[in-house]
Write a protein that holds these residues in place. Sequence first.
Motif, mmCIF file in Angstrom:
data_model
loop_
_atom_site.group_PDB
_atom_site.id
_atom_site.type_symbol
_atom_site.label_atom_id
_atom_site.label_comp_id
_atom_site.label_asym_id
_atom_site.label_seq_id
_atom_site.Cartn_x
_atom_site.Cartn_y
_atom_site.Cartn_z
ATOM 1 N N MET A 43 0.824 -1.248 -0.031
ATOM 2 C CA MET A 43 0.047 -0.011 -0.098
ATOM 3 C C MET A 43 0.865 1.224 0.062
ATOM 4 O O MET A 43 1.941 1.471 0.634
ATOM 5 N N HIS A 113 -7.629 -1.547 2.777
ATOM 6 C CA HIS A 113 -7.294 -2.655 2.060
ATOM 7 C C HIS A 113 -8.582 -3.674 1.882
ATOM 8 O O HIS A 113 -8.864 -4.045 0.845
ATOM 9 N N ASN A 118 -5.933 0.746 -2.548
ATOM 10 C CA ASN A 118 -4.613 0.509 -2.185
ATOM 11 C C ASN A 118 -3.497 1.666 -1.979
ATOM 12 O O ASN A 118 -2.286 1.422 -2.035
#
Lengths: 169, 122
Positions: A43, A113, A118
């Motif tokens: 991420m 998530h 992301n």
Amino acid sequence: MVELLCTLATVVVLLVLGFSVGSWTEAHHFHSIALRHQRLQHMLVSDLPNFPYAVPSSMPPQMLVGEVVVASDYFKSFAASLRNLVGGRVQSYERMLERARQEATLRVLEQAHALGYNAVCNLRIESVDVGGNTAPGRMPMASVLAFGTAYVAQLPQSSPAPASAHDAS
Amino acid sequence: MIVVNTEYIPGYRIVELRGLVQGNTVRAKHLGRDIAAGLKNLVGGELRGYTELLTESRREAMQRMIQQAEQLGANAIVNVRFSTSAVTQGAAEMYVYGTAVVVHPEQPPQTAQPVEPETPQA
């Protein structure tokens, strides 16, 4: 005399209990934080206000909030009150705040998530007041609120070529 | 309702400003939570009761803010900020505020593609 001994014994038991259970809980928590950070490594997290590498998506950006309150233990509070006599760095409280910050941040990232985002930008981490606990003489605790905007990003080097370009008829 | 803490929303254009919207809530903790927290303070760890208190008050404050934005005819809130203050020993305020705006998508997402080739009728 007996009363004094009883009080002393109670304090010692609480100190041992606080030290053993507190240390174990803290180690366990830091371990879990490391594992979860590893899982969310892909991420893109920043505190920039301008959506780095954002790509168009059907999901609009969304603000997500994570909060946590972490308590000190008896041993730490005791050690800190001793430290207060001579001044200086209170490492046990530093670790407590670190735990709370990491946990609150992870809660934001985990929500992002789970929702299919992301990236998180403009991440803010604040200490907040829960139930008027900032008054002096209250229990030592770290209450942290983290919030940021989740969106969909794509790093330029990892962008896959469109499949249709490889059409070899 | 799109809620973000950034100044703009990528993929959307702000067409109208509807003004500041805010929501607050003052929550007192109850004795049960205090007792549990006192025990937890001996061994350390997360104070779940207080975390829940924080979550509840944040949700309620945000709900009030969103309601205000809806009343103003907005469909998004940008630049949201949080702030807390201790009112007395035992009660804290959670305050959330932002700017209500009307946004339009810059381009309709690629879902709107009426690709229906005409099937020849036999």
